[in-house]
Design an enzyme around this catalytic site. Structure first.
Site, PDB file in Angstrom:
ATOM      1  N   GLY A 166     -70.316 -47.281 -45.845  1.00  0.00           N
ATOM      2  CA  GLY A 166     -71.337 -46.709 -44.959  1.00  0.00           C
ATOM      3  C   GLY A 166     -72.218 -45.701 -45.681  1.00  0.00           C
ATOM      4  CD  GLN A 167     -76.790 -41.890 -43.853  1.00  0.00           C
ATOM      5  OE1 GLN A 167     -76.218 -41.640 -42.786  1.00  0.00           O
ATOM      6  NE2 GLN A 167     -77.982 -41.423 -44.139  1.00  0.00           N
ATOM      7  CE1 TYR A 189     -71.065 -41.595 -34.215  1.00  0.00           C
ATOM      8  CE2 TYR A 189     -72.681 -40.010 -33.444  1.00  0.00           C
ATOM      9  CZ  TYR A 189     -71.922 -40.536 -34.467  1.00  0.00           C
ATOM     10  OH  TYR A 189     -72.012 -40.007 -35.735  1.00  0.00           O
ATOM     11  CE  LYS A 242     -68.554 -39.264 -35.082  1.00  0.00           C
ATOM     12  NZ  LYS A 242     -67.657 -39.673 -36.167  1.00  0.00           N
TER      13      LYS A 242
HETATM   14  N1  SER Z   1     -76.523 -39.936 -37.355  1.00  0.00           N
HETATM   15  C1  SER Z   1     -75.799 -40.111 -36.140  1.00  0.00           C
HETATM   16  C2  SER Z   1     -76.531 -40.979 -35.195  1.00  0.00           C
HETATM   17  O1  SER Z   1     -77.717 -40.836 -35.110  1.00  0.00           O
HETATM   18  C3  SER Z   1     -75.545 -38.786 -35.496  1.00  0.00           C
HETATM   19  O2  SER Z   1     -74.358 -38.288 -35.946  1.00  0.00           O
HETATM   20  O3  SER Z   1     -75.935 -41.759 -34.528  1.00  0.00           O
END
Ligand code: SER
Length: 319
Positions: A11-12, A143, A147
């Protein structure tokens, strides 16, 4: 001696973190684990690599035992916009995957686990200017909920299960090694590709949407500094705000235009990603991270833009 496993290596963040960890701790001491075939060759060819599907606890345990892993970075996560569309996958990766990593670590004597939270852990009741470290968190995305779960469960394992778990709340991360994916903040990566290749970019957020962002080298420094921080100073564990820069699409477009005069930005709002961005803070108060482990970012927005354009131009063969 650290033996580090990076899950989510393709991933990034993994793509930038692994080469730096390998330089610091030795190529053979950093095992990259990606999902199926998504590892770039500069990672596969420079050190041990394996495949882990974070949904599979046995796989994680096998790799921990095979390589005598004592430190894990769990970077596997379905990002904000995709998570809204793929709920079940997000539950499995972001929730079950996390539980698998923590349980596998506890049961196999892993010493340290580094987790990644996000600005997405905040919501509409959170103060959105200079958001305090310890404040109301009411995210309304899967998401974001995952978190908050990451922070709470990580803190729980740190307090109750004797595992050294640490983590930061990352702003949107800007980088050039991997192409942008399904994040809401990824417009700020894509804009550079389009500025170089097409001289125009159509942004899915409105021009005045201000979000906290960070350049990858600072994000990597944050992760490594937190990894090595003296635990006796850490009152917090998995819930550190870190702040670097904040900008709107209009502001970054203007600064890119100063360097590429032909560049133009257009707007076509995506209601899903706009509503996600609107629920996130504008900027964060990172005093706690500065105090507990000396967090201190190096790049401002202009340094970041110059470095992005320089490296992306080389990558895209434009120089
Ligand atoms: N970069 C992520 C997103 O935009 C945020 O943590 O989903």
């Amino acid at each position: 001696m650290k033996k580090i496993l990076v899950i989510g290596a393709g991933g990034q963040i993994g793509s930038d973190l692994i080469p730096i960890l390998r330089k610091k701790y030795g190529n053979d001491n950093v095992i990259s684990a990606g999902y199926e075939n998504d590892l770039p060759s500069y990672i596969k060819d420079n050190g041990p690599h394996t495949y882990i599907d974070v949904r599979n606890k046995k796989q994680i345990e096998q790799v921990i035992c095979q390589y005598n892993i004592n430190t894990i970075f769990n970077l596997a996560s379905i990002l904000s916009a995709l998570a809204e569309k793929k709920l079940l996958l997000s539950y499995e990766v972001n929730f079950t995957g996390l539980i698998n990593v923590l349980e596998a670590s506890k049961e196999n004597n892993v010493k340290q686990v580094i987790l990644v939270s996000s600005i997405a852990a905040f919501g509409s009741y959170t103060p959105n200017e200079l958001t305090p470290n310890d404040t109301i968190q009411n995210p309304n995305t899967i998401y974001g909920i995952s978190k908050v779960f990451t922070e709470l469960l990580g803190n729980y394992y740190a307090e109750k299960k004797g595992l050294d778990v640490r983590g930061i709340r990352l702003p949107g991360v800007i980088s050039w090694k991997r192409e942008p994916t399904a994040g809401t903040t990824d417009y700020a990566v894509d804009i550079f590709y389009k500025a170089i290749l097409e001289k125009e970019y159509t942004c899915f957020l409105n021009e005045n949407t201000r979000l906290p962002m960070i350049y990858m080298p600072d994000a990597i420094n944050a992760l490594i500094n937190l990894l090595n921080a003296d635990i006796s100073y850490l009152k917090h564990k998995v819930d550190f705000n870190i702040n670097s820069m904040s900008f709107t699409p209009k502001e970054i477009a203007n600064l890119i235009k100063q360097r590429i005069p032909e560049f133009n930005i257009y707007y076509e709002i995506d209601p899903l990603r706009q509503s996600i961005a609107d629920s996130w803070p504008n900027s964060l108060d990172d005093t706690v991270a500065r105090k507990e482990w000396n967090w201190n970012p190096k790049y401002n927005i202009n340094d970041m833009i110059d470095d992005m354009l320089f490296n992306l131009n080389i990558k895209l063969n434009k120089k």
